[in-house]
Design a protein around this motif. Structure first.
Motif, PDB file in Angstrom:
ATOM      1  N   GLU A 633      22.359   5.616  54.360  1.00 35.79           N
ATOM      2  CA  GLU A 633      22.549   4.572  55.380  1.00 35.79           C
ATOM      3  C   GLU A 633      22.493   5.166  56.783  1.00 35.79           C
ATOM      4  O   GLU A 633      21.976   4.538  57.718  1.00 35.79           O
ATOM      5  CB  GLU A 633      23.876   3.848  55.134  1.00 35.79           C
ATOM      6  N   ARG A 634      23.011   6.384  56.936  1.00 37.46           N
ATOM      7  CA  ARG A 634      22.910   7.071  58.232  1.00 37.46           C
ATOM      8  C   ARG A 634      21.456   7.434  58.538  1.00 37.46           C
ATOM      9  O   ARG A 634      21.012   7.356  59.691  1.00 37.46           O
ATOM     10  CB  ARG A 634      23.775   8.326  58.233  1.00 37.46           C
ATOM     11  N   ARG A 637      19.666   4.389  59.861  1.00 35.00           N
ATOM     12  CA  ARG A 637      19.963   4.044  61.261  1.00 35.00           C
ATOM     13  C   ARG A 637      19.221   4.917  62.270  1.00 35.00           C
ATOM     14  O   ARG A 637      19.264   4.658  63.468  1.00 35.00           O
ATOM     15  CB  ARG A 637      21.475   4.134  61.497  1.00 35.00           C
ATOM     16  N   ASP A 640      16.885   3.495  65.115  1.00 34.29           N
ATOM     17  CA  ASP A 640      17.390   3.017  66.410  1.00 34.29           C
ATOM     18  C   ASP A 640      17.548   4.134  67.430  1.00 34.29           C
ATOM     19  O   ASP A 640      17.899   3.880  68.581  1.00 34.29           O
ATOM     20  CB  ASP A 640      18.745   2.317  66.221  1.00 34.29           C
TER      21      ASP A 640
END
Length: 803
Positions: A633-634, A637, A640
Motif C-alpha cells: 500500500e505504501r 502511494r 502521488d
C-alpha cells in the motif's frame, strides 16, 4: 489516487500477459538461454497450499529477472498425475481416475494462474496424456533392449483386505495405512530396472554439478559405495560357506557370532537339521509383516533367534561361533549375512547385550562392559594374533592380503543401492509395453504401435489374486506376438509414478513433438537445466532416478550432456502458525485462495519470499501477511510523490545504485528476504525526502516487479513511464556510485577502539585527527599522556599510541 484494489489489478494484468503471450518461450536459439525448473505437482483433490507457492515464486522471480536481462527463458509447468492417491479416491467414490485427475488439474491450474506465475502454459504436460506416456513407454523399451529392464521374484508388502501391494511408506506398524489390516509379505514376479549399473557414475559425476552439499551427500549415502572384503565363513561340518561383506576385516578376531536374514536360503536347505525349526519359522512369519524400512530402523528393540544345530567357523582363529537369525539383516542387501563384532558396532553391541553374547575388544577403546557403545574408527589392534599392535589402516591392509592369499576373502566394492522395483499391480499408471509369448518370451510392442493405451474399464478395483486390475480385461490382455504372430499376453503391471517424473524436464523442451521424445536441436540448446529447485524430500530418490534415466539416454545418444541439472537447490517447508507441519488433520492448512482473495496475489508472493531464510522451514504468520500488504500500500502511494525527471534524485543516487546491486545479487542467491528488506529501506528513503523523480520510481518498480508483478505493472502504466514494465531492461549499478562517501571510522588508543567518528572517506589525516580530538570518549583515554605515534589508514582505522 484511487484505492489499491488487487482483485481488479491482478486479473487485468494476468489477462494481458496471456493475450500477449508474454511468457511464452522464444524459438530463437541465438539468444542466451535460461532453463528454470520447479517440481511439477501431483494434482491432489486438496488443491494447492501455500507451501507450493514458495518454490514457484522463488524461481519465478529469477526467471522474470533473467527475461529483463535478455535471456531466452524456459519456465514450464505440468502435472505428475498418475499414482495411488487418485486411484484410491476413484475406487472409493466410483469415479474414473481420469475424471478425478482432470478436475484436480483444472483446480491447480486456476490457483497457479491466480498467483501470477510466469509459466509458459503453451508447454504444459501431463504424465497421464497418451502423447506423453508414449515416450515413457519408449524409454522403457530401450532399457529392456539394452538389458536394463528384467523380471525377478521379489517380496512385496501385501494387504489382504485392500488386495493390493503397498509401498514401504504405506505400511505403519506392520499394518496397512489405509485400512489398518495386518500386512503380509508376498513374493511376486516384478519388473526391475538395473540402476546399480550406474552406481559409480551417479556418485562420480556429482563433481560436475552445482548442488547443495546436503543434496550431494544424500545421493552418495543412498548409493552407499564402500570398499571392503567379502569373507567366507565355513559352516561347521558342511561344504557350505556364509559370505559376508565387511569394510573392517581388521575386526575379524572380534566376530563372536553371525546373523542371517530371515529369508536366507540356508534355513530352508538345513531345515531338517535345525533343532528349533518351528521357532525359526515363527520368527520368519513375524519378520514378514515388517517393511524393510521398519526392519532397519536403528532405534528399535532388537529381536532374533539362535539357529540351533548350525555353527560357523571364524576363518582367522578357527573358533566355532553361533548363527542367529534377525530381521535387522536384509536378504536384499549384501549377502544377507553379517559377521557380528559387538565391541565395535553399535547395532551388534545392542544385540549382544540383549542375548548375553560374547563381546571381544580388538581395537583399543572398544566396548566390552560399557553402558553405551563408542565408535572406534582408529586405534591399535589387540587380541588379534596376526595384526596385534598395528594401526587400523595398516591392519586392514595386512589382514586383507592374508585372506586373499588363503582363499578366504576377496576385495570387493559394495553398494547399498538396490535395483529399482518398477512394477505396480495397479490400474492408474503407464502400461508396461511388453507382451509375453511362450515361444519368444518377453517381446516389446513395436514403436509404431505406441502408446499402449490404458483400456477403458468399468471396474479398476484390485483383484483377489494381487494382479493388476488390467489382468481381468481379457480382450486387452490377449494379443499376438509382434515377433512370431502366435498368441501372446500383454504385461498387466503398470509403471510407478516415478516413471513419468524421471524425464519430464526433457519433454518441456519440445512438448508437441509426435515423432520423437524431443528434437535433438532443442535438447542440445536447452540442456542441461540451468536451475532446478524442489523440496528436500525429493533430493534422494526422484533426483537419483532422474539422473539415472538421463545417463541412459546419454548413452544411447538422445541427450548430449551427462547430467540433467546444472544446479539443484532446495527450500524449507512453510509450517502452520502452531509451528507444526501443515496438514488437514492438524487444522493448520492455509489455502492460497484465501490469501489472494483477502490480500492479493502480490501480498502472498511478497510474504512467501519475505518470511525468512529460503532454505529453512518457517511458520506461517497472519500478521506477517498483513505487514506485507501494508508495504505494498505504501508502494501504491508512490504515484502521488512523482515529479518529472529523467535522472535520479541527487539525494537518492547512491542508495538506488546500492539497492540495484543488493537486489540483483540476492535474487540470484535465494536471499529474497534481504532483497525485499533493501527495497523497503529504499521506500523509506523515498518517503523521508517526500518526492521522487520518474527515474527513481522506474528503477524501484523494475526491481520489485519479479516479486510483485501486478502492482508494479499497474503503477508503471498509471505514471506513464513508457511501454509496459515487462518489456524493460534490468538496471545496472555503477560501482563508483556505491562507494560510501561518509563512513563511521573507529579510533583506537593503544590498539583498543575507544570511539567512532563520522568522516568523509577521503578525509586526510589532519582532518580525521581534528575530529577525533573533539570526541569525549577518545579524549578521556589520551588526556595527560604523550602521543608517541599515530597510525592512519584512510577509510579504515586511526590508531593513537600514547605513553
Amino acid at each position: 489516487m484511487k484505492e489499491y484494489r488487487p482483485s481488479e489489478i491482478e486479473k487485468k494484468w494476468q489477462n494481458i500477459w496471456e493475450e500477449k503471450k508474454v511468457f511464452e518461450t522464444s524459438e530463437d536459439m541465438e539468444k542466451p538461454k535460461f532453463y528454470a525448473l520447479v517440481e511439477f505437482p501431483y494434482p491432489s483433490g486438496q488443491g494447492l497450499h501455500v507451501g507450493h507457492a514458495r518454490p514457484y515464486t522463488a524461481l519465478d522471480i529469477v526467471s522474470r529477472k533473467r527475461r529483463f536481462q535478455g535471456y531466452n527463458v524456459l519456465f514450464p509447468m505440468g502435472w505428475d498425475a498418475f499414482g495411488l492417491p487418485t486411484e484410491n479416491f476413484a475406487i472409493k467414490h466410483k469415479i474414473h481416475p481420469r475424471e478425478v485427475t482432470k478436475k484436480n488439474v483444472a483446480m491447480f491450474k486456476r490457483q497457479l494462474k491466480s498467483i501470477g506465475f510466469s509459466f509458459d502454459w503453451s508447454r504444459e504436460i501431463n504424465t497421464t496424456d497418451p502423447n506423453y506416456y508414449k515416450w515413457t513407454q519408449w524409454i522403457f523399451i530401450k532399457m529392456f533392449e539394452k538389458g536394463l529392464a528384467y523380471k525377478r521374484e521379489m517380496p512385496i508388502n501385501w494387504c489382504p483386505s485392500c488386495k493390493i501391494g503397498l509401498a514401504n511408506e504405506e505400511v505403519v506398524g506392520g499394518c496397512c495405512e489405509r485400512c489398518g489390516e495386518e500386512v503380509v509379505r508376498k513374493t511376486k514376479n516384478q519388473w526391475m530396472l538395473k540402476i546399480t549399473e550406474y552406481a559409480d557414475r551417479l556418485i562420480d559425476d556429482l563433481e560436475n554439478v552445482d548442488y547443495l552439499e546436503s543434496i550431494k551427500n544424500q545421493q552418495i549415502n543412498w548409493i552407499g559405495r564402500s570398499e571392503g572384503m567379502e569373507v567366507s565363513f565355513k559352516i561347521s561340518g558342511k561344504d557350505d560357506v556364509l559370505k559376508v561383506f565387511t569394510t573392517r576385516p581388521d575386526t575379524l578376531y572380534g566376530a563372536t557370532y553371525m546373523v542371517i536374514a530371515p529369508e536366507h536360503p540356508l534355513i530352508k536347505k538345513y531345515a531338517e537339521e535345525i533343532k528349533n525349526i518351528d521357532e525359526i519359522k515363527e520368527y520368519q512369519e513375524y519378520a514378514s509383516k515388517k517393511s524393510d524400512f521398519e526392519r532397519t530402523e536403528l532405534i528399535k528393540e532388537k529381536t532374533g533367534v539362535e539357529i540351533k544345530g548350525l555353527k560357523a567357523i571364524n576363518p582367522v582363529n578357527q573358533k566355532e561361533i553361533p548363527i542367529w537369525v534377525s530381521d535387522y539383516v536384509l536378504m536384499s542387501y549384501g549377502t544377507g549375512a553379517i559377521m557380528a563384532v559387538p565391541a565395535h558396532d553399535n547395532r551388534d553391541w545392542e544385540f549382544a547385550k540383549k542375548f548375553n553374547l560374547p563381546i571381544v575388544e580388538v581395537v583399543k577403546g572398544g566396548n566390552v562392559d560399557k553402558e553405551a557403545y563408542t565408535d572406534t574408527e582408529s586405534g591399535t589392534l589387540i587380541n588379534s594374533e596376526l595384526i596385534n599392535g598395528l594401526e587400523v589402516k595398516e591392519a586392514i591392509e595386512k589382514i586383507s592380503n592374508w585372506l586373499e592369499a588363503k582363499g578366504l576373502g576377496v576385495r570387493k566394492t559394495n553398494y547399498k543401492l538396490r535395483d529399482w522395483i518398477f512394477s505396480r499391480q495397479r490400474y492408474w499408471g503407464e502400461p508396461i509395453p511388453l507382451v509375453h509369448c511362450d515361444e519368444c518370451g518377453w517381446v516389446p510392442v513395436p514403436e509404431e504401435e505406441l502408446p499402449v493405451l490404458l483400456p477403458e474399464v468399468e471396474n479398476y478395483e484390485p483383484t483377489d489374486t494381487g494382479e493388476s486390475p488390467l489382468a481381468n480385461i481379457t480382450d486387452w490382455v490377449e494379443t499376438t506376438c509382434p515377433k512370431c504372430g502366435r498368441k501372446a499376453r500383454r504385461e498387466t503391471d503398470t509403471m510407478p509414478q516415478w516413471a513419468g517424473s524421471s524425464w519430464y524436464y526433457l519433454r518441456y523442451t519440445d512438448p508437441h513433438n509426435d515423432r520423437e521424445l524431443a528434437s535433438k536441436e532443442k535438447l542440445d540448446y536447452w540442456l542441461p537445466v540451468d536451475w532446478y529447485n524442489g523440496g528436500m524430500e525429493h533430493t534422494t530418490l526422484h533426483l537419483l532416478y532422474s539422473r539415472f534415466w538421463h545417463k541412459f539416454l546419454y548413452d544411447i545418444g538422445i541427450v548430449s550432456c551427462k547430467e540433467p541439472y546444472k544446479k539443484r537447490t532446495a527450500h524449507g517447508m512453510i509450517l502452520g502458525e502452531n509451528n507444526e507441519k501443515m496438514s488437514k488433520s492438524r487444522g493448520n492448512v492455509v489455502n492460497p485462495d484465501d490469501i489472494v482473495n483477502e490480500y492479493g496475489a502480490d501480498t502472498l508472493r511478497t510474504y512467501e519470499m519475505f518470511i525468512g531464510d529460503f532454505e529453512k522451514s518457517v511458520p506461517w504468520s497472519e500478521n506477517g501477511v498483513k505487514g506485507c500488504r501494508r508495504f505494498l500500500e505504501r508502494v501504491w502511494r508512490l504515484q502521488d510523490m512523482v515529479v518529472d525527471g529523467d535522472e535520479y534524485s541527487d539525494e537518492l543516487e547512491t542508495s538506488i545504485h546500492k539497492t540495484i546491486k543488493k537486489v540483483s545479487e540476492d535474487y540470484e542467491s535465494l536471499k529474497f528476504n534481504t532483497a525485499i528488506a533493501a527495497l523497503m529501506t529504499l521506500l523509506n528513503e523515498f518517503n523521508d525526502i517526500g518526492q521522487i523523480t520518474k527515474e527513481d520510481l522506474r528503477i524501484f518498480l523494475i526491481l520489485l516487479n519479479p516479486v510483485a508483478p501486478h502492482i508494479t505493472e499497474e503503477l508503471w502504466e498509471i505514471v506513464n513511464l513508457g511501454g509496459m514494465l515487462h518489456e524493460q531492461t534490468w538496471p545496472e549499478y555503477d560501482e563508483d556510485k556505491i562507494q560510501e562517501e561518509v563512513i563511521e571510522l573507529p579510533v583506537q588508543v593503544n590498539g583498543k577502539v575507544r570511539g567512532k567518528i563520522i568522516v568523509n572517506i577521503d578525509d586526510p589525516q589532519e582532518v580525521v585527527r581534528e575530529k577525533a580530538m573533539k570526541n569525549e570518549s577518545i579524549m578521556r583515554h589520551i588526556e595527560g599522556k604523550d602521543i608517541i605515534k599515530e597510525i592512519f589508514v584512510a577509510g579504515k582505522i586511526y590508531n593513537i599510541v600514547v605513553k
